[in-house]
Scaffold this motif. Structure first.
Motif, short mmCIF file in Angstrom:
data_model
loop_
_atom_site.label_atom_id
_atom_site.label_comp_id
_atom_site.label_asym_id
_atom_site.label_seq_id
_atom_site.Cartn_x
_atom_site.Cartn_y
_atom_site.Cartn_z
N THR A 259 -15.51 12.88 -1.76
CA THR A 259 -16.81 12.80 -2.43
C THR A 259 -16.88 13.89 -3.49
OG1 THR A 259 -17.86 12.00 -0.40
CG2 THR A 259 -19.31 12.86 -2.12
N ASP A 260 -17.11 13.49 -4.73
CA ASP A 260 -17.21 14.45 -5.83
C ASP A 260 -18.66 14.74 -6.21
OD1 ASP A 260 -14.43 14.73 -6.06
OD2 ASP A 260 -14.30 12.91 -7.29
N GLY B 114 -15.45 5.46 -1.80
CA GLY B 114 -15.49 4.20 -1.09
C GLY B 114 -14.11 3.61 -0.86
N ILE B 115 -14.09 2.53 -0.07
CA ILE B 115 -12.82 1.90 0.31
C ILE B 115 -12.97 0.39 0.18
CG2 ILE B 115 -11.14 1.60 2.18
CD1 ILE B 115 -12.34 4.23 3.37
N ALA B 116 -12.00 -0.25 -0.45
CA ALA B 116 -12.03 -1.70 -0.62
C ALA B 116 -11.98 -2.41 0.73
CB ALA B 116 -10.86 -2.15 -1.49
N ALA B 117 -12.61 -3.57 0.83
CA ALA B 117 -12.72 -4.29 2.10
C ALA B 117 -11.36 -4.64 2.68
CB ALA B 117 -13.55 -5.57 1.91
N ASP B 118 -10.39 -4.97 1.82
CA ASP B 118 -9.08 -5.35 2.33
C ASP B 118 -8.27 -4.16 2.84
OD1 ASP B 118 -8.73 -4.21 -0.14
OD2 ASP B 118 -7.14 -5.59 -0.77
N LYS B 119 -8.81 -2.96 2.69
CA LYS B 119 -8.12 -1.75 3.18
C LYS B 119 -8.77 -1.19 4.44
CE LYS B 119 -5.37 -1.56 -0.46
NZ LYS B 119 -3.91 -1.81 -0.34
N SER C 298 -17.94 0.30 4.14
CA SER C 298 -17.67 0.96 2.87
C SER C 298 -17.57 -0.05 1.75
CB SER C 298 -16.36 1.76 2.97
OG SER C 298 -16.12 2.48 1.77
N GLU C 299 -17.85 0.44 0.54
CA GLU C 299 -17.73 -0.37 -0.66
C GLU C 299 -17.27 0.55 -1.79
OE1 GLU C 299 -20.55 -3.20 -3.50
OE2 GLU C 299 -21.20 -2.65 -1.47
#
Length: 669
Positions: A285-286, A316-321, A365-366
């Motif tokens: 987080t920046d 955030g993190i992509a759904a496929d990850k 997450s998104e």
């Protein structure tokens, strides 16, 4: 009506023929015997397996005749009696002997037919050839054995490599803290901070690998002890809050008011999970905030369900990850590792620790909108905690560590020098022992407040020394605090430490603050306020009046820059360190020759391990390279002549190093 009769007869005959064919050629064997075992009916399948013709078997042989002697005994003593008593037996394992003398394994199921008066008339048995099953079981057992051996080898390798890394890393972190305490120049402070960060990062990496290995090998068990979750959270957020503040992040906590003052569980592992999740949130987080929330759900007199969540406004993190990032050594992408670093083990370890509690670590997450990690644990309510001390400190009130008397047992002189440097700066009186036997003798003669004990020492190990100290006559030896100070991983040592009566463990390389806190806690003292960095001696002489040792130039054999920095350029300390290095090298010189002549690779590893810190500190890179080549030759089965030549080269290089050190010690005109 009559026209249908022949068709009916044909169908009946066909069914009977099919039943007979099914009996004869079934995938399993069928055999019927008289009560004494005499065979009166047998199908073609079993005859084929045995290699006999039907006329050779019917009324000629008994079922037990096909078993080796052990099987015959079992048939007479168990199989036949069980049939008479209970009317049937299942899954009995026998070896059948073929006509050609070979054997095959089989399972037998038998039932006994009796007349109306209960008299046995016939035994009917099915026989199943389990040759393939046995082969498969043998392969499974072999695979299991190989897997267990591989796991043991991996654990041993990780333990060894961590010990080998921790030993020089101990010198790096120790020397860094000593240099930081010596009023370095502003430009040096920045370099020392970078060195501290890098060594700490390396230590965290080692710890992650060891933690994961310990969990994978099933060596992690949950403890149950009372703890204050609010205090635990305050400690985690206090530690990570510094980094959050540096990045300009807001760090929030929301704790349910219904949360009891005390819970019973494993605070260390819960802390490990939360520290990892909060640390990741801060790292990724920046801008924005990180929020830690604890919600009390189902509450009873005997259990409380707690929902933990860590929410951030980071990348955030992509759904496929989502599923992938919980796997070991995996991160959300290559760019993540390039930008943020890390081992990819933190979430895998956290997930397994949560599962060990019976929970599940989940994620929402998104990309670009942050992440929320959450899990639920069920803990027991604990007893009401005692009122805190007026000082608010976890240590009993006391001014400092001054006046403590500590025994330091460490066979490596350089490691001993580093530890005692810190103790001296903290005002601690100390005695030193070079092996376990000497430590036991000193403990029996003197009154110590605490013992610092290396685990790997020649002759008597630290574990044995601790056991003997505990067995000394007198109640004080049962309560004397003993802290293991070792480069070995604590993983797998818990039972050995407890059995030896060792109270606690500090792994090398250690942070001075960690060692300070341990000593203070067990000796009933309170460290002075600060970050645990060793304090300078009281009333130091003015810098202009302080004698300065000459800085030796690097030579092909040695570079004493590290020694000068470790001793803060104090000439007396520097000469002491150089002299003890000479003494050690003279001892190692003879050991290396005898080891190479004998071709003992294991002993070479031990001596190389003991000498490593000294050789690295002296910057004796040529000697280090020769010892490395000796290890390769011994492991590769080098010829005796080559080992003799290498022994001579090592001796010559040791002589060159010692000559250079002696030239430094000679008084200048």
């Amino acid at each position: 009506m009559n026209t249908l009769t022949p068709a009916r007869v044909d169908i009946k005959e066909l069914i009977e023929e099919s039943a007979e064919d099914l009996y004869e050629n079934a995938p399993c064997g069928y055999v019927s015997t008289l009560p004494d075992g005499t065979i009166v009916k047998i199908n073609q399948t079993l005859l084929s397996w045995l290699g006999y013709r039907r006329e050779e078997v019917l009324h000629q042989k008994k079922l037990q005749n096909f078993f080796p002697i052990g099987g015959r005994i079992f048939y007479e003593t168990h199989h036949a009696p069980l049939l008479r008593m209970q009317g049937g037996v299942s899954e009995l394992n026998y070896d059948f002997t073929r006509k050609n003398g070979s054997c095959f394994p089989a399972l037998i199921n038998s039932v006994q037919i009796k007349d109306d008066g209960g008299k046995p008339m016939l035994n009917r048995s099915t026989v199943l050839d389990i040759t393939e099953r046995k082969r498969y079981e043998k392969e499974l057992l072999l695979a299991k054995k190989k897997a267990e051996e591989a796991t043991a080898a991996k654990a041993a390798f990780l333990s060894t490599i961590s010990h080998e890394i921790r030993t020089p890393l101990n010198a790096v972190t120790g020397i860094t803290h000593l240099l930081a305490a010596g009023e370095p120049r502003p430009d040096q402070v920045e370099l020392l901070d970078m060195l501290q960060f890098s060594s700490g990062h390396l230590l965290n990496l080692i710890n992650d690998v060891l933690d994961f290995n310990k969990i994978e090998s099933g060596k992690v068990a949950l403890e149950e002890k009372p703890f204050d979750l609010r205090t635990l959270l305050a400690g985690i957020l206090g530690t990570l809050g510094v980094k959050a503040t540096q990045k300009g992040l807001a760090l929030h906590t929301r704790v349910d008011d219904r949360l009891p003052a005390a819970l019973v569980g494993d605070p260390l592992k819960i802390s490990q999970v939360l520290t990892n999740l909060v640390g990741n949130a801060v790292k990724f987080t920046d801008r924005g905030s990180v929020t830690v929330a604890v919600e009390a759900r189902d509450i009873t007199d005997t259990a409380i369900s707690l929902r933990f969540s860590v929410t951030d406004t980071g990348i955030g993190i992509a759904a496929d990850k989502h599923a992938q990032i919980f796997e070991e050594f995996i991160q959300a992408g290559y760019a993540i590792n390039e930008t943020y670093g890390g081992t990819g083990l933190g979430l895998a370890i956290s997930r397994k620790l949560v599962e060990l509690h019976g929970g599940k670590l989940a994620l929402e997450s998104e990309p670009g909108k942050g992440s929320r990690f959450y899990f639920t644990l069920t803990l027991k309510p604990g007893p009401e905690p005692a009122a805190p001390a007026a000082t608010g400190s976890p240590f009993p009130a006391s001014a400092s560590l001054a006046g403590l008397h500590v025994l330091v047992a460490e066979d490596n002189r350089v490691n001993r020098f580093i530890v005692t440097q810190f103790l001296a700066r903290w005002g601690v009186r100390f005695d030193t022992a070079e092996n376990g036997a000497e430590a036991v003798a000193l403990a029996g003669r003197n009154d110590y407040d605490l013992v610092l004990l290396d685990l790997q020492m020649p002759g008597m190990s630290g574990l044995e020394a601790a056991t003997r100290v505990r067995s000394l006559p007198g109640e004080k030896y049962q309560s004397l605090p003993i802290i293991a100070l070792s480069a070995s991983s604590r993983g797998g040592l818990e039972e050995s430490l407890a059995a030896a009566g060792i109270n606690d463990f500090v792994g090398k390389p250690f942070q001075p603050s960690e060692l300070l806190a341990k000593i203070a806690a067990y000796a009933g003292k309170r460290p002075a306020a600060g970050d645990g960095r060793p304090e300078a001696p009281a009333d130091p002489a003015p810098e202009t009046a302080r004698p300065v040792a000459p800085r030796p130039a690097a030579s092909p054999s040695v570079d004493l820059t590290g020694c000068v920095e470790l001793t803060e350029n104090n000439p007396d300390d520097l000469r002491d360190l150089v002299q003890l290095s000479i003494d050690e090298l003279v001892l190692y010189k003879g050991e290396f020759r005898s080891i190479l002549v004998a071709g003992d690779a294991t002993l070479l590893e031990r001596v190389a391990h003991r000498s490593k810190v000294t050789i690295n500190l002296l910057g004796a890179n040529r000697l280090k390279a020769l010892i490395g080549e000796a290890g390769r030759q011994l492991h590769g089965g080098g010829d005796p002549d080559g080992r003799q030549a290498l022994a001579g080269a090592i001796e010559a290089e040791v002589d060159a190093v010692v000559d250079e050190l002696n030239r430094f010690l000679r008084p200048r005109a």
